[in-house]
Design a protein around this motif. Structure first.
Motif, PDB file in Angstrom:
ATOM      1  N   LYS A 137       0.827  -1.227   0.000  1.00  0.00           N
ATOM      2  CA  LYS A 137       0.000   0.000   0.000  1.00  0.00           C
ATOM      3  C   LYS A 137       0.852   1.264   0.000  1.00  0.00           C
ATOM      4  O   LYS A 137       0.474   2.269   0.631  1.00  0.00           O
ATOM      5  CB  LYS A 137      -0.996   0.007   1.181  1.00  0.00           C
ATOM      6  N   ILE A 138       1.983   1.235  -0.679  1.00  0.00           N
ATOM      7  CA  ILE A 138       2.819   2.443  -0.709  1.00  0.00           C
ATOM      8  C   ILE A 138       2.132   3.571  -1.490  1.00  0.00           C
ATOM      9  O   ILE A 138       2.499   4.729  -1.356  1.00  0.00           O
ATOM     10  CB  ILE A 138       4.232   2.201  -1.295  1.00  0.00           C
ATOM     11  N   ASP A 139       1.124   3.218  -2.277  1.00  0.00           N
ATOM     12  CA  ASP A 139       0.377   4.266  -2.992  1.00  0.00           C
ATOM     13  C   ASP A 139      -0.354   5.188  -2.017  1.00  0.00           C
ATOM     14  O   ASP A 139      -0.736   6.302  -2.376  1.00  0.00           O
ATOM     15  CB  ASP A 139      -0.624   3.629  -3.972  1.00  0.00           C
ATOM     16  N   LEU A 140      -0.564   4.715  -0.786  1.00  0.00           N
ATOM     17  CA  LEU A 140      -1.279   5.547   0.193  1.00  0.00           C
ATOM     18  C   LEU A 140      -0.343   6.492   0.948  1.00  0.00           C
ATOM     19  O   LEU A 140      -0.795   7.327   1.725  1.00  0.00           O
ATOM     20  CB  LEU A 140      -2.020   4.658   1.205  1.00  0.00           C
ATOM     21  N   VAL A 141       0.955   6.323   0.727  1.00  0.00           N
ATOM     22  CA  VAL A 141       1.916   7.183   1.435  1.00  0.00           C
ATOM     23  C   VAL A 141       2.073   8.487   0.654  1.00  0.00           C
ATOM     24  O   VAL A 141       2.574   8.475  -0.475  1.00  0.00           O
ATOM     25  CB  VAL A 141       3.288   6.475   1.572  1.00  0.00           C
ATOM     26  N   GLY A 142       1.600   9.568   1.254  1.00  0.00           N
ATOM     27  CA  GLY A 142       1.638  10.860   0.568  1.00  0.00           C
ATOM     28  C   GLY A 142       3.070  11.307   0.326  1.00  0.00           C
ATOM     29  O   GLY A 142       3.484  11.533  -0.804  1.00  0.00           O
ATOM     30  N   ASP A 143       3.822  11.381   1.408  1.00  0.00           N
ATOM     31  CA  ASP A 143       5.194  11.851   1.305  1.00  0.00           C
ATOM     32  C   ASP A 143       6.145  10.656   1.308  1.00  0.00           C
ATOM     33  O   ASP A 143       6.420  10.064   2.347  1.00  0.00           O
ATOM     34  CB  ASP A 143       5.484  12.775   2.500  1.00  0.00           C
ATOM     35  N   LYS A 144       6.655  10.308   0.138  1.00  0.00           N
ATOM     36  CA  LYS A 144       7.484   9.096   0.005  1.00  0.00           C
ATOM     37  C   LYS A 144       8.767   9.171   0.843  1.00  0.00           C
ATOM     38  O   LYS A 144       9.399   8.156   1.120  1.00  0.00           O
ATOM     39  CB  LYS A 144       7.825   8.833  -1.470  1.00  0.00           C
ATOM     40  N   GLU A 145       9.152  10.378   1.240  1.00  0.00           N
ATOM     41  CA  GLU A 145      10.328  10.563   2.102  1.00  0.00           C
ATOM     42  C   GLU A 145      10.187   9.783   3.405  1.00  0.00           C
ATOM     43  O   GLU A 145      11.163   9.349   3.991  1.00  0.00           O
ATOM     44  CB  GLU A 145      10.496  12.041   2.472  1.00  0.00           C
ATOM     45  N   ASN A 146       8.924   9.613   3.830  1.00  0.00           N
ATOM     46  CA  ASN A 146       8.685   8.911   5.095  1.00  0.00           C
ATOM     47  C   ASN A 146       8.983   7.421   5.018  1.00  0.00           C
ATOM     48  O   ASN A 146       9.102   6.754   6.039  1.00  0.00           O
ATOM     49  CB  ASN A 146       7.225   9.093   5.528  1.00  0.00           C
ATOM     50  N   LEU A 147       9.062   6.922   3.788  1.00  0.00           N
ATOM     51  CA  LEU A 147       9.271   5.480   3.643  1.00  0.00           C
ATOM     52  C   LEU A 147      10.672   5.045   4.073  1.00  0.00           C
ATOM     53  O   LEU A 147      10.830   3.982   4.670  1.00  0.00           O
ATOM     54  CB  LEU A 147       9.057   5.061   2.187  1.00  0.00           C
ATOM     55  N   LEU A 148      11.673   5.876   3.761  1.00  0.00           N
ATOM     56  CA  LEU A 148      13.057   5.472   4.046  1.00  0.00           C
ATOM     57  C   LEU A 148      13.332   5.190   5.518  1.00  0.00           C
ATOM     58  O   LEU A 148      13.816   4.104   5.855  1.00  0.00           O
ATOM     59  CB  LEU A 148      14.045   6.487   3.481  1.00  0.00           C
ATOM     60  N   PRO A 149      13.007   6.138   6.413  1.00  0.00           N
ATOM     61  CA  PRO A 149      13.230   5.834   7.841  1.00  0.00           C
ATOM     62  C   PRO A 149      12.399   4.633   8.301  1.00  0.00           C
ATOM     63  O   PRO A 149      12.844   3.846   9.140  1.00  0.00           O
ATOM     64  CB  PRO A 149      12.795   7.111   8.566  1.00  0.00           C
ATOM     65  N   TYR A 150      11.211   4.489   7.735  1.00  0.00           N
ATOM     66  CA  TYR A 150      10.353   3.353   8.108  1.00  0.00           C
ATOM     67  C   TYR A 150      11.013   2.031   7.699  1.00  0.00           C
ATOM     68  O   TYR A 150      11.079   1.081   8.478  1.00  0.00           O
ATOM     69  CB  TYR A 150       8.981   3.497   7.445  1.00  0.00           C
ATOM     70  N   ILE A 151      11.526   1.992   6.470  1.00  0.00           N
ATOM     71  CA  ILE A 151      12.182   0.773   5.980  1.00  0.00           C
ATOM     72  C   ILE A 151      13.394   0.447   6.857  1.00  0.00           C
ATOM     73  O   ILE A 151      13.614  -0.702   7.242  1.00  0.00           O
ATOM     74  CB  ILE A 151      12.617   0.932   4.496  1.00  0.00           C
ATOM     75  N   ARG A 152      14.146   1.495   7.212  1.00  0.00           N
ATOM     76  CA  ARG A 152      15.318   1.291   8.060  1.00  0.00           C
ATOM     77  C   ARG A 152      14.895   0.668   9.398  1.00  0.00           C
ATOM     78  O   ARG A 152      15.492  -0.281   9.890  1.00  0.00           O
ATOM     79  CB  ARG A 152      16.032   2.632   8.294  1.00  0.00           C
ATOM     80  N   GLU A 153      13.828   1.197   9.935  1.00  0.00           N
ATOM     81  CA  GLU A 153      13.335   0.711  11.226  1.00  0.00           C
ATOM     82  C   GLU A 153      12.889  -0.748  11.162  1.00  0.00           C
ATOM     83  O   GLU A 153      13.295  -1.561  11.984  1.00  0.00           O
ATOM     84  CB  GLU A 153      12.136   1.582  11.616  1.00  0.00           C
TER      85      GLU A 153
END
Ligand SMILES: Nc1nc2c(ncn2[C@@H]2O[C@H](COP(=O)(O)OP(=O)(O)OP(=O)(O)O)[C@@H](O)[C@H]2O)c(=O)[nH]1
Ligand SMILES: [Mg+2]
Length: 305
Positions: free
Chosen positions: A132-148
């Motif tokens: 559901k990455i299409d629901l992520v408005g600001d894709k910048e938020n994905l990187l720290p999340y993936i790291r976590e």
């Protein structure tokens, strides 16, 4: 068998099982349908849509990947149907080659922790899919999340995807097929599932009803096909929708039969696509008190152990 001779392609052929797990509603069945390119597994916005294991089989020149869709993993409910669903997951974790753990972008809940605990001793590679990455408005938020999330377990790979929109699906297939053992195909190359057309037809009816009804009903409804006959002019299907009380029956039928009528009509259209034939569908709603918490009734209704 793959039909390959002893040539190079034959020796290199890979075949194996990849089980998809995750909490209810993350998009497991949507992914399976997307990969197979056909609607096999029912999906809905309501959690606990999938009740039983289903295989989706995809074969190309060099691989046969056997995907197993499972019910969403949860520990809240203890009745017979939920115990059955949990057994379906446990069985789908036996004799596999790859485990596909699906989560929802930017979310990590108690349910994910429980799943990690449940799979901690699993010996096969675990692939993490962030759906559901299409629901992520600001894709910048994905990187720290993936790291976590990457620190939670030694995942063989982490792939952000959108099963709904079809993003990065090819990458998922490639990652999984590379992890399969060298082995000949187990299924004929044109077989795409282990489930019968009759089973899938029943599921189509359940899907339409789940989509129309409240969130408590999904696992209180089950559908049994009583008649499935193919004749020259089309396929005749008689289906019984089992519910647990007369008030549920009234809800499923709806005002002036409206709910049942439109669910049946939509299910019939899906059946016609699957069967590539005209379909004559008749439905009845019947009550079996407490079927979802009765081991014997579950068995009677086709929930084989
Ligand atoms: N926006 C968005 N929605 C998605 C995506 N993938 C699935 N969905 C939606 O999420 C809901 C749940 O999808 P399912 O495939 O039924 O989820 P599931 O994990 O199989 O759920 P259970 O069978 O209940 O465990 C449906 O409404 C899907 O349309 C996605 O990539 N993006
Ligand atoms: Mg599902």
């Amino acid at each position: 068998m793959s039909g390959n001779d002893d040539n190079e392609a034959g020796n290199d052929f890979r075949c194996g099982y990849a089980t998809i797990i995750g909490r209810p509603n993350v998009g497991k069945s949507t992914l399976l349908n997307r990969i197979i390119g056909q609607k096999l597994s029912i999906t809905s916005r309501k959690p606990q849509t999938t009740q039983r294991r289903l295989l989706g089989i995809k074969t190309d020149e060099h691989h046969q990947t056997i995907y197993i869709d499972t019910p969403g993993m949860q520990s809240r409910y203890q009745d017979a149907i939920h115990r059955y669903m949990r057994r379906e997951i446990s069985n789908a974790l036996l004799h596999i080659d790859v485990l596909v753990f699906m989560i929802e972008a930017l979310k990590w809940t108690e349910a994910e922790e429980e799943i990690l605990e449940a799979i901690k001793d699993i010996k096969v590679p675990v692939l993490l899919l962030i759906n559901k990455i299409d629901l992520v408005g600001d894709k910048e938020n994905l990187l720290p999340y993936i790291r976590e999330v990457s620190e939670r377990k030694d995942f063989s790979d982490i792939i952000p995807i959108s099963a709904g929109k079809g993003t990065n699906i090819r990458q998922v297939e490639t990652a999984i097929s590379a992890l399969l053992p060298r082995a000949p195909a187990e299924f004929p190359e044109d077989q795409i599932t282990d489930r019968s057309e009759k089973f899938i037809a029943a599921e189509f009816i359940r899907e339409k009803l789940i989509r129309k009804l409240g969130k408590e009903l999904p696992y209180r409804i089950t559908v049994v096909i009583e008649k499935f006959t193919r004749e020259r002019q089309g396929v005749t299907i008689d289906a019984i929708i089992w519910v647990e009380s007369s008030s549920q029956k009234a809800i499923v039928i709806g005002k002036e039969g409206g709910v049942l009528k439109s669910a049946g009509e939509q299910a019939r259209k899906d059946m016609q696509i699957m069967l590539d034939s005209k379909v004559y569908l008749r439905t009845w709603v019947k009550v079996k008190k407490n079927w979802s918490d009765d081991q014997r009734l579950l068995k009677q209704l086709g929930f084989e152990s």
